[in-house]
Write a protein that holds these residues in place. Structure first.
Motif, PDB file in Angstrom:
ATOM      1  N   UNK A 355      10.321  30.773  -2.821  1.00 58.07           N
ATOM      2  CA  UNK A 355      10.500  29.339  -2.619  1.00 58.07           C
ATOM      3  C   UNK A 355       9.326  28.558  -3.195  1.00 58.07           C
ATOM      4  N   UNK A 356       9.598  27.300  -3.529  1.00 63.11           N
ATOM      5  CA  UNK A 356       8.586  26.330  -3.943  1.00 63.11           C
ATOM      6  C   UNK A 356       8.880  25.032  -3.224  1.00 63.11           C
ATOM      7  N   UNK A 357       7.876  24.464  -2.595  1.00 61.98           N
ATOM      8  CA  UNK A 357       8.013  23.184  -1.893  1.00 61.98           C
ATOM      9  C   UNK A 357       6.873  22.287  -2.319  1.00 61.98           C
ATOM     10  N   UNK A 358       7.202  21.072  -2.742  1.00 61.98           N
ATOM     11  CA  UNK A 358       6.155  20.187  -3.233  1.00 61.98           C
ATOM     12  C   UNK A 358       6.458  18.733  -2.982  1.00 61.98           C
ATOM     13  N   UNK A 359       5.421  17.913  -3.175  1.00 58.21           N
ATOM     14  CA  UNK A 359       5.555  16.472  -2.982  1.00 58.21           C
ATOM     15  C   UNK A 359       4.487  15.766  -3.793  1.00 58.21           C
ATOM     16  N   UNK A 360       4.779  14.523  -4.170  1.00 60.88           N
ATOM     17  CA  UNK A 360       3.832  13.690  -4.887  1.00 60.88           C
ATOM     18  C   UNK A 360       3.485  12.461  -4.067  1.00 60.88           C
ATOM     19  N   UNK A 361       2.241  12.008  -4.184  1.00 66.52           N
ATOM     20  CA  UNK A 361       1.779  10.842  -3.432  1.00 66.52           C
ATOM     21  C   UNK A 361       1.046   9.890  -4.377  1.00 66.52           C
ATOM     22  N   UNK A 362       1.206   8.600  -4.131  1.00 67.87           N
ATOM     23  CA  UNK A 362       0.491   7.562  -4.866  1.00 67.87           C
ATOM     24  C   UNK A 362      -0.195   6.681  -3.832  1.00 67.87           C
ATOM     25  N   UNK A 363      -1.496   6.927  -3.607  1.00 71.61           N
ATOM     26  CA  UNK A 363      -2.211   6.240  -2.537  1.00 71.61           C
ATOM     27  C   UNK A 363      -2.482   4.776  -2.852  1.00 71.61           C
ATOM     28  N   UNK A 364      -2.292   4.361  -4.101  1.00 69.53           N
ATOM     29  CA  UNK A 364      -2.499   2.961  -4.452  1.00 69.53           C
ATOM     30  C   UNK A 364      -1.240   2.118  -4.258  1.00 69.53           C
ATOM     31  N   UNK A 365      -0.106   2.757  -4.028  1.00 69.59           N
ATOM     32  CA  UNK A 365       1.144   2.035  -3.786  1.00 69.59           C
ATOM     33  C   UNK A 365       1.442   2.053  -2.291  1.00 69.59           C
ATOM     34  N   UNK A 366       1.090   0.986  -1.620  1.00 66.36           N
ATOM     35  CA  UNK A 366       1.299   0.941  -0.183  1.00 66.36           C
ATOM     36  C   UNK A 366       2.781   0.841   0.177  1.00 66.36           C
ATOM     37  N   UNK A 367       3.592   0.299  -0.757  1.00 63.06           N
ATOM     38  CA  UNK A 367       5.016   0.174  -0.469  1.00 63.06           C
ATOM     39  C   UNK A 367       5.753   1.494  -0.593  1.00 63.06           C
ATOM     40  N   UNK A 368       5.192   2.429  -1.386  1.00 62.69           N
ATOM     41  CA  UNK A 368       5.849   3.723  -1.590  1.00 62.69           C
ATOM     42  C   UNK A 368       4.791   4.783  -1.864  1.00 62.69           C
ATOM     43  N   UNK A 369       4.106   5.185  -0.797  1.00 62.45           N
ATOM     44  CA  UNK A 369       3.059   6.195  -0.940  1.00 62.45           C
ATOM     45  C   UNK A 369       3.646   7.552  -1.299  1.00 62.45           C
ATOM     46  N   UNK A 370       4.737   7.923  -0.630  1.00 64.03           N
ATOM     47  CA  UNK A 370       5.374   9.211  -0.861  1.00 64.03           C
ATOM     48  C   UNK A 370       6.324   9.123  -2.051  1.00 64.03           C
ATOM     49  N   UNK A 371       6.097   9.969  -3.035  1.00 63.60           N
ATOM     50  CA  UNK A 371       6.951   9.991  -4.208  1.00 63.60           C
ATOM     51  C   UNK A 371       8.018  11.065  -4.115  1.00 63.60           C
ATOM     52  N   UNK A 372       8.167  11.855  -5.180  1.00 62.83           N
ATOM     53  CA  UNK A 372       9.197  12.890  -5.215  1.00 62.83           C
ATOM     54  C   UNK A 372       8.872  14.017  -4.244  1.00 62.83           C
TER      55      UNK A 372
END
Length: 381
Positions: A355-372
């Motif tokens: 298995x592979x589990x991952x996530x992307x984050x953008x800490x400069x976007x307060x409206x959408x910190x959690x990405x894919x």
């Protein structure tokens, strides 16, 4: 994590004694494995099988907005007696991590095809060994959205150990290219403990162990139809296994036409920890980018061993030989850049599944910190 078909193709390279890493295209492979890993998107399931030593199949089903999938088939004229069950595959062979530091019967061939659904895109690969030091690789893609309905890329590869060359042609813009890599020092085809010799004042010969290897390469390409070209050059220094300190790899890549300069440094800071940094700079625009990454292998804790217990074993009894990755639970990868974009990836095995589990984050976007966010599950037999 490598897909099953990529894993089988690497087994073909290993079985045919072809050094996949001795080329200009893989000069920065260590930094790419630590910094350019892809995080899954949505849920994706893969079921594969090496039904015969010469034939493999794979089926993929995903859900990213719409349900999609693919069908893959692979044929090898070489018998690939490699572990194919997902419960037996060595994790070191399917997880792209940091890396520090033959003969073949002619005419062996690998054929690969993959059909993407529902858009009916088709990709294919033809790989043939021409001589012990040369192979031909032809890949093509058929897609109605591409110019002329598809493209073909032909690559003639030569590997002489001390140096390698590649010549390519693509139907896209009638692109012509050549690239090469030269390894300084002892011939890589010899033992890793290869050494240079020096003569003492008494006339005796002493061996000087080599602790690192310096490599340099370049590429040049030109598009006949659009009358544009490009050039790049790169150097790399990597420690060898006999290096007594921390293993590390350094690279420097330059594209003089675009003004891009990129430097990387990767080090194995501990038995299970690797760190990497990459700095990009453009001499024309003065723009720069910094990325940091790490990979951490997590091992299953071992119970304390009692020395005198060994003496209680009867003569003739043998301990069960453990697999190289038997104590590996998984690997954590993380990266962050100067814009505070973060990528996390956890890869491993749960019983019979990879298995592979991952996530992307953008800490400069307060409206959408959690990405894919995504999970990919593989099962093979």
């Amino acid at each position: 994590m490598l897909g099953f078909m990529d894993y089988v193709q690497r087994a073909f390279y290993e079985r045919s004694h072809w050094d996949h890493d001795n080329s200009y295209g893989t000069l920065t492979a260590t930094a790419q494995a630590l910094l350019d890993f892809e995080t899954p998107r949505g849920l994706r399931l893969k079921v594969s099988s090496l039904s015969a030593p010469n034939f493999a199949t794979s089926y993929t089903l995903g859900s990213v907005g719409v349900v999609d999938g693919s069908l893959s088939f692979l044929y090898s004229s070489l018998a690939l007696n490699t572990p194919s069950k997902s419960s037996e595959i060595n994790l070191h062979h399917v997880i792209l991590g940091a890396s520090y530091g033959g003969q073949m019967s002619l005419g062996d061939t690998l054929l690969y095809g993959r059909l993407f659904l529902p858009n009916s895109t088709l990709e294919a690969l033809y790989l043939r060994r021409l001589t012990p030091t040369r192979q031909l690789r032809i890949s093509c893609v058929s897609d109605s959205t591409l110019h002329n309905g598809g493209t073909i890329l032909a690559l003639l590869q030569n590997d002489y150990g001390k140096y390698s060359t590649e010549y390519l042609y693509s139907t896209d813009s009638a692109l012509l290219g050549v690239r090469g890599l030269y390894n300084f020092g002892p011939d890589p085809r010899t033992s890793p403990s290869a050494s240079a010799s020096t003569v003492t004042s008494e006339g005796s010969v002493l061996a000087e162990p080599q602790y690192g290897r310096f490599s340099a390469g370049a590429e040049l390409y030109y598009g006949v139809l659009n009358k544009s070209g490009g050039v790049s050059t790169a150097i790399r220094f990597a420690t060898l296994p006999q290096h007594t300190g921390f293993p590390y790899t350094m690279t420097l890549t330059l594209n003089p036409l675009m003004g891009n300069l990129s430097s990387t440094f990767a080090v194995k800071a501990g038995p299970q920890l690797s760190l990497c940094s990459r700095f990009d700079f453009n001499v024309y625009s003065y723009e720069s980018d910094l990325q940091l990454g790490l990979e951490l292998w997590r091992l299953r804790s071992k119970p304390l061993e009692i020395a005198w217990a060994e003496k209680l074993l009867r003569e003739g009894w043998k301990k069960r030989k453990a697999r190289a990755d038997e104590d590996v639970i998984g690997i954590l990868k993380a990266r962050v850049d100067q814009n505070w974009k973060i990528g996390l990836l956890w890869e491993g095995r749960i019983k019979e599944l990879l298995f592979s589990a991952g996530a992307g984050f953008d800490l400069k976007r307060r409206d959408k910190v959690l990405g894919a966010v995504g999970v990919e599950v593989q099962y093979s037999s």
